[in-house]
Design a protein around this motif. Structure first.
Motif, mmCIF file in Angstrom:
data_model
loop_
_atom_site.group_PDB
_atom_site.id
_atom_site.type_symbol
_atom_site.label_atom_id
_atom_site.label_comp_id
_atom_site.label_asym_id
_atom_site.label_seq_id
_atom_site.Cartn_x
_atom_site.Cartn_y
_atom_site.Cartn_z
ATOM 1 N N THR A 1 28.404 58.518 -29.234
ATOM 2 C CA THR A 1 29.542 57.627 -29.051
ATOM 3 C C THR A 1 30.398 57.574 -30.304
ATOM 4 O OG1 THR A 1 28.224 55.726 -29.776
ATOM 5 C CG2 THR A 1 28.306 56.154 -27.394
ATOM 6 N N THR A 2 31.577 56.979 -30.154
ATOM 7 C CA THR A 2 32.455 56.656 -31.277
ATOM 8 C C THR A 2 32.740 55.165 -31.235
ATOM 9 O OG1 THR A 2 34.553 56.947 -30.082
ATOM 10 C CG2 THR A 2 33.527 58.928 -31.018
ATOM 11 N N VAL A 3 33.509 54.695 -32.209
ATOM 12 C CA VAL A 3 33.816 53.266 -32.269
ATOM 13 C C VAL A 3 34.590 52.800 -31.041
ATOM 14 C CG1 VAL A 3 35.981 53.561 -33.525
ATOM 15 C CG2 VAL A 3 34.667 51.451 -33.802
ATOM 16 N N SER A 4 35.260 53.706 -30.346
ATOM 17 C CA SER A 4 36.086 53.328 -29.196
ATOM 18 C C SER A 4 35.464 53.691 -27.849
ATOM 19 C CB SER A 4 37.461 54.004 -29.305
ATOM 20 O OG SER A 4 37.326 55.411 -29.366
ATOM 21 N N THR A 5 34.204 54.106 -27.815
ATOM 22 C CA THR A 5 33.560 54.456 -26.545
ATOM 23 C C THR A 5 33.464 53.231 -25.644
ATOM 24 O OG1 THR A 5 32.254 56.215 -27.579
ATOM 25 C CG2 THR A 5 31.480 55.372 -25.467
ATOM 26 N N PRO A 6 33.974 53.294 -24.402
ATOM 27 C CA PRO A 6 33.927 52.127 -23.508
ATOM 28 C C PRO A 6 32.496 51.743 -23.149
ATOM 29 C CG PRO A 6 35.504 53.774 -22.723
ATOM 30 C CD PRO A 6 34.705 54.424 -23.810
ATOM 31 N N VAL A 7 32.277 50.461 -22.920
ATOM 32 C CA VAL A 7 30.938 49.973 -22.634
ATOM 33 C C VAL A 7 30.416 50.535 -21.318
ATOM 34 C CG1 VAL A 7 31.683 47.868 -21.446
ATOM 35 C CG2 VAL A 7 29.505 47.892 -22.664
ATOM 36 N N MET A 8 31.290 50.820 -20.348
ATOM 37 C CA MET A 8 30.837 51.388 -19.083
ATOM 38 C C MET A 8 30.323 52.813 -19.278
ATOM 39 S SD MET A 8 31.065 48.904 -17.067
ATOM 40 C CE MET A 8 30.646 49.773 -15.551
ATOM 41 N N GLU A 9 30.892 53.538 -20.233
ATOM 42 C CA GLU A 9 30.389 54.881 -20.539
ATOM 43 C C GLU A 9 29.021 54.799 -21.206
ATOM 44 O OE1 GLU A 9 31.663 58.663 -23.363
ATOM 45 O OE2 GLU A 9 33.244 57.463 -22.410
ATOM 46 N N VAL A 10 28.828 53.802 -22.052
ATOM 47 C CA VAL A 10 27.521 53.601 -22.673
ATOM 48 C C VAL A 10 26.483 53.298 -21.600
ATOM 49 C CG1 VAL A 10 26.195 52.169 -24.268
ATOM 50 C CG2 VAL A 10 28.558 52.796 -24.821
ATOM 51 N N LEU A 11 26.834 52.458 -20.636
ATOM 52 C CA LEU A 11 25.918 52.124 -19.543
ATOM 53 C C LEU A 11 25.542 53.369 -18.749
ATOM 54 C CD1 LEU A 11 24.448 49.967 -17.822
ATOM 55 C CD2 LEU A 11 26.566 49.749 -16.492
ATOM 56 N N GLU A 12 26.505 54.250 -18.537
ATOM 57 C CA GLU A 12 26.255 55.465 -17.760
ATOM 58 C C GLU A 12 25.385 56.461 -18.522
ATOM 59 O OE1 GLU A 12 28.758 59.233 -15.820
ATOM 60 O OE2 GLU A 12 29.827 57.528 -16.715
ATOM 61 N N LYS A 13 25.707 56.692 -19.798
ATOM 62 C CA LYS A 13 25.002 57.710 -20.572
ATOM 63 C C LYS A 13 23.681 57.220 -21.144
ATOM 64 C CE LYS A 13 29.071 60.378 -22.000
ATOM 65 N NZ LYS A 13 29.842 60.896 -23.159
ATOM 66 N N LYS A 14 23.561 55.886 -21.285
ATOM 67 C CA LYS A 14 22.347 55.280 -21.839
ATOM 68 C C LYS A 14 21.992 55.831 -23.220
ATOM 69 C CE LYS A 14 20.231 53.456 -17.688
ATOM 70 N NZ LYS A 14 21.525 53.322 -16.990
ATOM 71 N N ARG A 15 23.012 56.009 -24.025
ATOM 72 C CA ARG A 15 22.842 56.472 -25.407
ATOM 73 C C ARG A 15 23.893 55.787 -26.266
ATOM 74 N NH1 ARG A 15 19.831 61.297 -24.600
ATOM 75 N NH2 ARG A 15 20.005 61.965 -26.749
ATOM 76 N N GLY A 16 23.589 55.632 -27.549
ATOM 77 C CA GLY A 16 24.564 55.036 -28.446
ATOM 78 C C GLY A 16 23.913 54.551 -29.720
ATOM 79 N N VAL A 17 24.615 53.624 -30.398
ATOM 80 C CA VAL A 17 24.142 53.055 -31.653
ATOM 81 C C VAL A 17 24.145 51.537 -31.534
ATOM 82 C CG1 VAL A 17 24.867 55.029 -33.025
ATOM 83 C CG2 VAL A 17 26.475 53.154 -32.631
ATOM 84 N N CYS A 18 23.816 50.850 -32.630
ATOM 85 C CA CYS A 18 23.654 49.395 -32.571
ATOM 86 C C CYS A 18 24.910 48.700 -32.055
ATOM 87 C CB CYS A 18 23.248 48.857 -33.939
ATOM 88 S SG CYS A 18 24.415 49.190 -35.284
ATOM 89 N N GLN A 19 26.072 49.179 -32.461
ATOM 90 C CA GLN A 19 27.319 48.583 -31.996
ATOM 91 C C GLN A 19 27.443 48.674 -30.480
ATOM 92 O OE1 GLN A 19 31.177 49.622 -33.955
ATOM 93 N NE2 GLN A 19 31.681 50.437 -31.941
ATOM 94 N N ASP A 20 27.081 49.821 -29.912
ATOM 95 C CA ASP A 20 27.155 50.019 -28.464
ATOM 96 C C ASP A 20 26.178 49.111 -27.730
ATOM 97 O OD1 ASP A 20 29.019 52.297 -28.599
ATOM 98 O OD2 ASP A 20 27.322 53.358 -29.486
ATOM 99 N N PHE A 21 24.952 49.012 -28.246
ATOM 100 C CA PHE A 21 23.952 48.193 -27.574
ATOM 101 C C PHE A 21 24.326 46.717 -27.641
ATOM 102 C CE2 PHE A 21 20.890 51.708 -29.124
ATOM 103 C CZ PHE A 21 21.348 52.563 -28.139
ATOM 104 N N ALA A 22 24.917 46.291 -28.761
ATOM 105 C CA ALA A 22 25.378 44.908 -28.859
ATOM 106 C C ALA A 22 26.502 44.640 -27.866
ATOM 107 C CB ALA A 22 25.838 44.610 -30.283
ATOM 108 N N HIS A 23 27.487 45.538 -27.805
ATOM 109 C CA HIS A 23 28.578 45.368 -26.848
ATOM 110 C C HIS A 23 28.060 45.343 -25.413
ATOM 111 C CE1 HIS A 23 31.861 46.925 -29.815
ATOM 112 N NE2 HIS A 23 31.770 45.606 -29.839
ATOM 113 N N LEU A 24 27.114 46.214 -25.097
ATOM 114 C CA LEU A 24 26.571 46.267 -23.746
ATOM 115 C C LEU A 24 25.870 44.962 -23.386
ATOM 116 C CD1 LEU A 24 25.820 47.818 -21.148
ATOM 117 C CD2 LEU A 24 23.761 48.584 -22.340
ATOM 118 N N MET A 25 25.024 44.476 -24.269
ATOM 119 C CA MET A 25 24.301 43.236 -23.973
ATOM 120 C C MET A 25 25.266 42.065 -23.829
ATOM 121 S SD MET A 25 21.019 41.601 -25.955
ATOM 122 C CE MET A 25 20.362 39.984 -25.460
#
Length: 317
Positions: free
Chosen positions: A175-199
């Motif tokens: 991911t990058t700093v601008s990766t949408p949260v729905m893309e994170v949910l789909e790919k199930k990969r990322g970093v701490c920022q992504d997991f925080a945004h998702l939760m």
């Protein structure tokens, strides 16, 4: 003593090599730690090279310390060094099952004609969509099995944290700093920022307020190995509204599946990363180079610090 604070020295250095002159620049810095009931600031300063032509220190809309700086003269390099001593007292909450049932909390935050609680009003600013946090029915569906009827809100939040930790893979390349949260949910990969945004997005989709927290996390080197200078990084986690608990908010770290305590150092709190990014601004000129960031978190109460760390602490005093 069980309640004795843990003391740290933190160095956060950000360096820019622009490649070509920057003629004008304005920056907003979230690099000073936030004072909390369990976190006291013993010393803190920010050094900037070259010195800015203008600087103002204050608080942002969320009560975080912030510095605004401006440069009116051409420069090709910029180095910002934040140094702090922080004491963190144990504060991990107990008895999560004693928190209010999540449906009761959701319903009391919905608008009606009764006079609202002031704390509830303050919490509602963390209930809606923000730049990096969307509210979609897919997110509510993902979290639904963690929030069965009559589940205490903090028990559900803990289950959601564990689910994200179990089902998502830490991958700095995904991911990058601008990766949408729905893309994170789909790919199930990322970093701490992504997991925080998702939760946060899942909780808000259920009608529950959640905040984004930025700061630092103590990382421990392998046994027998020295702590590396600059090897740590900024971290991100989640704060969930829980009226009746100390401060009315309880923190969760989905990247590590734990409730933050003395090894988490809080810098700022906002709706998402965009509110409280360490450095944010505009420049005129430059070659668009990415910054180099180095963070070192040093526990000051260790029996013996490696020689190189002791020298750095002494230098920063």
């Amino acid at each position: 003593m069980a309640d004795s604070p843990v003391r740290y020295h933190v160095l956060h250095e950000t360096s820019y090599d622009y490649g070509s002159p920057v003629s004008l620049s304005q920056q907003q810095l979230h690099l000073s730690p936030r004072i909390l009931d369990w976190q006291q600031i013993e010393e803190q300063r920010i050094e900037i090279d070259p010195p800015p032509n203008w600087r103002r220190d204050g608080q942002d809309a969320f009560g975080n310390p912030v510095s605004w700086i401006a440069f009116h003269a051409p420069h090709e390099n910029l180095c910002i060094r934040s140094s702090m001593r922080v004491a963190v007292t144990p504060h991990r909450p107990e008895a999560l099952e004693q928190s209010v049932e999540w449906e009761i909390l959701r319903d009391r935050l919905a608008y009606d004609a009764t006079e609202p609680d002031p704390d509830d009003i303050a919490a509602t600013r963390f209930l809606f969509e923000s730049a990096h946090v969307r509210i979609k029915h897919e997110l509510a569906e993902y979290a639904a099995d963690c929030f069965a009827p009559e589940t205490p809100v903090l028990v559900g939040a803990e289950a959601l944290m564990a689910k994200i930790f179990r089902e998502f893979k830490f991958d700095p390349e995904a991911t990058t700093v601008s990766t949408p949260v729905m893309e994170v949910l789909e790919k199930k990969r990322g970093v701490c920022q992504d997991f925080a945004h998702l939760m946060i997005a899942c909780l808000r989709a259920l009608g529950l307020p959640a905040r984004y927290v930025s700061g630092y996390l103590l990382t421990r080197p392998p046994p027998g190995k020295p702590r590396l200078i600059g090897a740590d990084a900024s971290h991100a986690w989640v704060s969930v509204y829980a009226p009746g608990f100390p401060g009315n908010w309880v923190d969760f770290d989905p990247t590590n599946n734990l409730l933050p305590d003395t090894e988490h150092i809080t810098i700022a709190i906002g709706r998402d990363f965009g509110d409280i990014s360490p450095l944010r601004g505009i420049i005129l000129g430059g070659g668009g180079a990415e910054p180099e960031v180095a963070v070192t978190v040093i526990p000051l109460d260790e029996e013996a610090l490696p020689d190189n760390l002791a020298e750095i602490v002494k230098e920063a005093e």
